[in-house]
Write a protein that holds these residues in place. Structure first.
Motif, PDB file in Angstrom:
ATOM      1  N   VAL A 239      73.362  37.051  61.728  1.00  0.00           N
ATOM      2  CA  VAL A 239      73.577  36.265  62.946  1.00  0.00           C
ATOM      3  C   VAL A 239      75.032  36.361  63.402  1.00  0.00           C
ATOM      4  O   VAL A 239      75.309  36.548  64.601  1.00  0.00           O
ATOM      5  CB  VAL A 239      73.168  34.795  62.720  1.00  0.00           C
ATOM      6  CG1 VAL A 239      73.616  33.921  63.891  1.00  0.00           C
ATOM      7  CG2 VAL A 239      71.663  34.690  62.528  1.00  0.00           C
ATOM      8  N   LEU A 240      75.973  36.256  62.480  1.00  0.00           N
ATOM      9  CA  LEU A 240      77.388  36.316  62.845  1.00  0.00           C
ATOM     10  C   LEU A 240      77.752  37.663  63.459  1.00  0.00           C
ATOM     11  O   LEU A 240      78.416  37.727  64.503  1.00  0.00           O
ATOM     12  CB  LEU A 240      78.256  36.049  61.611  1.00  0.00           C
ATOM     13  CG  LEU A 240      78.271  34.618  61.084  1.00  0.00           C
ATOM     14  CD1 LEU A 240      78.970  34.550  59.736  1.00  0.00           C
ATOM     15  CD2 LEU A 240      78.941  33.675  62.078  1.00  0.00           C
ATOM     16  N   VAL A 241      77.308  38.747  62.834  1.00  0.00           N
ATOM     17  CA  VAL A 241      77.645  40.085  63.333  1.00  0.00           C
ATOM     18  C   VAL A 241      76.977  40.341  64.685  1.00  0.00           C
ATOM     19  O   VAL A 241      77.627  40.787  65.638  1.00  0.00           O
ATOM     20  CB  VAL A 241      77.233  41.161  62.314  1.00  0.00           C
ATOM     21  CG1 VAL A 241      77.375  42.558  62.919  1.00  0.00           C
ATOM     22  CG2 VAL A 241      78.087  41.052  61.062  1.00  0.00           C
ATOM     23  N   ALA A 242      75.682  40.060  64.771  1.00  0.00           N
ATOM     24  CA  ALA A 242      74.969  40.330  66.022  1.00  0.00           C
ATOM     25  C   ALA A 242      75.484  39.456  67.162  1.00  0.00           C
ATOM     26  O   ALA A 242      75.603  39.918  68.304  1.00  0.00           O
ATOM     27  CB  ALA A 242      73.469  40.113  65.816  1.00  0.00           C
TER      28      ALA A 242
ATOM     29  N   VAL B 260      86.705  34.998  70.388  1.00  0.00           N
ATOM     30  CA  VAL B 260      85.555  34.380  69.719  1.00  0.00           C
ATOM     31  C   VAL B 260      84.795  35.419  68.894  1.00  0.00           C
ATOM     32  O   VAL B 260      84.370  35.150  67.762  1.00  0.00           O
ATOM     33  CB  VAL B 260      84.626  33.708  70.748  1.00  0.00           C
ATOM     34  CG1 VAL B 260      83.367  33.176  70.066  1.00  0.00           C
ATOM     35  CG2 VAL B 260      85.360  32.576  71.460  1.00  0.00           C
ATOM     36  N   GLY B 261      84.629  36.623  69.458  1.00  0.00           N
ATOM     37  CA  GLY B 261      83.984  37.688  68.710  1.00  0.00           C
ATOM     38  C   GLY B 261      84.744  38.027  67.439  1.00  0.00           C
ATOM     39  O   GLY B 261      84.147  38.259  66.386  1.00  0.00           O
ATOM     40  N   GLY B 262      86.077  38.048  67.530  1.00  0.00           N
ATOM     41  CA  GLY B 262      86.886  38.299  66.343  1.00  0.00           C
ATOM     42  C   GLY B 262      86.727  37.220  65.292  1.00  0.00           C
ATOM     43  O   GLY B 262      86.665  37.513  64.096  1.00  0.00           O
TER      44      GLY B 262
ATOM     45  N   LEU C 140      84.430  35.544  60.156  1.00  0.00           N
ATOM     46  CA  LEU C 140      83.529  34.727  59.328  1.00  0.00           C
ATOM     47  C   LEU C 140      82.494  35.605  58.627  1.00  0.00           C
ATOM     48  O   LEU C 140      82.141  35.357  57.471  1.00  0.00           O
ATOM     49  CB  LEU C 140      82.834  33.679  60.203  1.00  0.00           C
ATOM     50  CG  LEU C 140      83.726  32.568  60.759  1.00  0.00           C
ATOM     51  CD1 LEU C 140      82.945  31.708  61.741  1.00  0.00           C
ATOM     52  CD2 LEU C 140      84.295  31.710  59.636  1.00  0.00           C
ATOM     53  N   ALA C 141      82.019  36.637  59.348  1.00  0.00           N
ATOM     54  CA  ALA C 141      81.087  37.575  58.712  1.00  0.00           C
ATOM     55  C   ALA C 141      81.750  38.285  57.537  1.00  0.00           C
ATOM     56  O   ALA C 141      81.130  38.519  56.500  1.00  0.00           O
ATOM     57  CB  ALA C 141      80.584  38.599  59.738  1.00  0.00           C
ATOM     58  N   GLY C 142      83.034  38.612  57.684  1.00  0.00           N
ATOM     59  CA  GLY C 142      83.756  39.301  56.630  1.00  0.00           C
ATOM     60  C   GLY C 142      83.943  38.466  55.380  1.00  0.00           C
ATOM     61  O   GLY C 142      83.954  39.005  54.268  1.00  0.00           O
ATOM     62  N   ILE C 143      84.082  37.152  55.553  1.00  0.00           N
ATOM     63  CA  ILE C 143      84.201  36.294  54.368  1.00  0.00           C
ATOM     64  C   ILE C 143      82.837  35.823  53.880  1.00  0.00           C
ATOM     65  O   ILE C 143      82.743  35.126  52.872  1.00  0.00           O
ATOM     66  CB  ILE C 143      85.117  35.075  54.621  1.00  0.00           C
ATOM     67  CG1 ILE C 143      84.524  34.131  55.659  1.00  0.00           C
ATOM     68  CG2 ILE C 143      86.520  35.522  54.995  1.00  0.00           C
ATOM     69  CD1 ILE C 143      85.256  32.816  55.781  1.00  0.00           C
ATOM     70  N   THR C 144      81.779  36.197  54.618  1.00  0.00           N
ATOM     71  CA  THR C 144      80.421  35.919  54.155  1.00  0.00           C
ATOM     72  C   THR C 144      79.889  37.080  53.326  1.00  0.00           C
ATOM     73  O   THR C 144      79.284  36.877  52.267  1.00  0.00           O
ATOM     74  CB  THR C 144      79.487  35.653  55.354  1.00  0.00           C
ATOM     75  OG1 THR C 144      79.981  34.519  56.092  1.00  0.00           O
ATOM     76  CG2 THR C 144      78.068  35.353  54.897  1.00  0.00           C
ATOM     77  N   ARG C 145      80.122  38.288  53.836  1.00  0.00           N
ATOM     78  CA  ARG C 145      79.825  39.503  53.073  1.00  0.00           C
ATOM     79  C   ARG C 145      80.921  40.510  53.369  1.00  0.00           C
ATOM     80  O   ARG C 145      81.239  40.766  54.529  1.00  0.00           O
ATOM     81  CB  ARG C 145      78.449  40.080  53.439  1.00  0.00           C
ATOM     82  CG  ARG C 145      77.286  39.226  53.014  1.00  0.00           C
ATOM     83  CD  ARG C 145      75.991  40.008  53.003  1.00  0.00           C
ATOM     84  NE  ARG C 145      76.047  41.102  52.036  1.00  0.00           N
ATOM     85  CZ  ARG C 145      75.053  41.977  51.862  1.00  0.00           C
ATOM     86  NH1 ARG C 145      73.947  41.883  52.582  1.00  0.00           N
ATOM     87  NH2 ARG C 145      75.160  42.939  50.971  1.00  0.00           N
ATOM     88  N   THR C 146      81.478  41.092  52.325  1.00  0.00           N
ATOM     89  CA  THR C 146      82.647  41.963  52.513  1.00  0.00           C
ATOM     90  C   THR C 146      82.327  43.224  53.309  1.00  0.00           C
ATOM     91  O   THR C 146      83.236  43.834  53.867  1.00  0.00           O
ATOM     92  CB  THR C 146      83.242  42.372  51.155  1.00  0.00           C
ATOM     93  OG1 THR C 146      82.204  42.919  50.328  1.00  0.00           O
ATOM     94  CG2 THR C 146      83.846  41.171  50.451  1.00  0.00           C
TER      95      THR C 146
ATOM     96  N   GLY D  80      81.235  43.274  56.066  1.00  0.00           N
ATOM     97  CA  GLY D  80      81.561  42.973  57.454  1.00  0.00           C
ATOM     98  C   GLY D  80      83.001  43.257  57.830  1.00  0.00           C
ATOM     99  O   GLY D  80      83.328  43.339  59.021  1.00  0.00           O
ATOM    100  N   LEU D  81      83.886  43.429  56.850  1.00  0.00           N
ATOM    101  CA  LEU D  81      85.303  43.658  57.165  1.00  0.00           C
ATOM    102  C   LEU D  81      85.543  44.941  57.956  1.00  0.00           C
ATOM    103  O   LEU D  81      86.331  44.932  58.918  1.00  0.00           O
ATOM    104  CB  LEU D  81      86.123  43.655  55.878  1.00  0.00           C
ATOM    105  CG  LEU D  81      86.214  42.297  55.159  1.00  0.00           C
ATOM    106  CD1 LEU D  81      86.939  42.440  53.836  1.00  0.00           C
ATOM    107  CD2 LEU D  81      86.913  41.267  56.055  1.00  0.00           C
TER     108      LEU D  81
END
Length: 198
Positions: free
Chosen positions: A125-128, A145-147, A152-158, A160-161
């Protein structure tokens, strides 16, 4: 009704999620990972990213795993509506936009992830949502906001970084073009191209 196709697609999808909530209360726990997320300490140096554990910590006062799974179901349903709106904005008819979001609504593995205490559904959801927001219209506000969403996606799953880095590069190239970055990485080549006799 302007969005009849979306409503027709959404109602059975909502029904499937209600069945999941009623049939497998309060949540499906994946051996190892789910329990680790529930017990994760929000301190640096832990074994996994803390983004999902932070969400669980925010919801912890309710003492309800059902709340977590219902929230995850609602997030994915909201994402489907957002993607539908983006596709309509891009010129697709209602039936076409509804057809393209149908896989998200009815994918059984996605419904399973939504009902598990796992980071995957929130990460998707965060990435999309970040991508949809940036594609919708590039402004300083949507880029910021996209950043944040990608952060948040990056700290949810790496995994995403890299998306955060690639999106930042895309926005910079969109704003300034390729030439400044070409001169930055290959200054000698740029000078030789300018001084080459005609």
């Amino acid at each position: 009704m302007a969005h009849r196709a979306l409503v027709i697609a959404m109602l059975p999808a909502i029904g499937l999620r209600v069945l999941a909530v009623l049939g497998f209360p309060p949540a499906i726990l994946f051996y190892g990972d789910s329990f680790a997320f529930l017990k994760e300490e929000l301190t640096p140096g832990t074994a996994r990213p803390s983004g999902y554990s932070l969400l669980l910590a925010l919801l912890r006062p309710a003492h309800s795993l059902t709340l977590v799974t219902v929230l995850q179901h609602l997030l994915v349903l909201g994402l489907a509506v957002a993607l539908y709106a983006l596709l309509r904005r891009r010129g697709l008819p209602g039936w076409g936009a509804a057809l393209l979001v149908t896989p998200l609504l009815y994918d059984e593995f996605m419904i399973l992830l939504e009902h598990m205490i796992m980071a995957d559904a929130v990460f998707v959801v965060l990435v999309a949502a970040a991508m949809a927001l940036i594609v919708w219209r590039v402004t300083p506000a949507t880029a910021a906001v996209g950043g944040v969403l990608l952060g948040l996606a990056g700290i949810t799953r790496t995994v995403g970084l890299p998306l955060l880095i690639l999106t930042a590069a895309y926005l910079l190239i969109r704003r300034y073009g390729w030439r400044p970055w070409w001169r930055c990485w290959w200054p000698g080549r740029s000078r030789s191209a300018r001084t080459r006799p005609g």
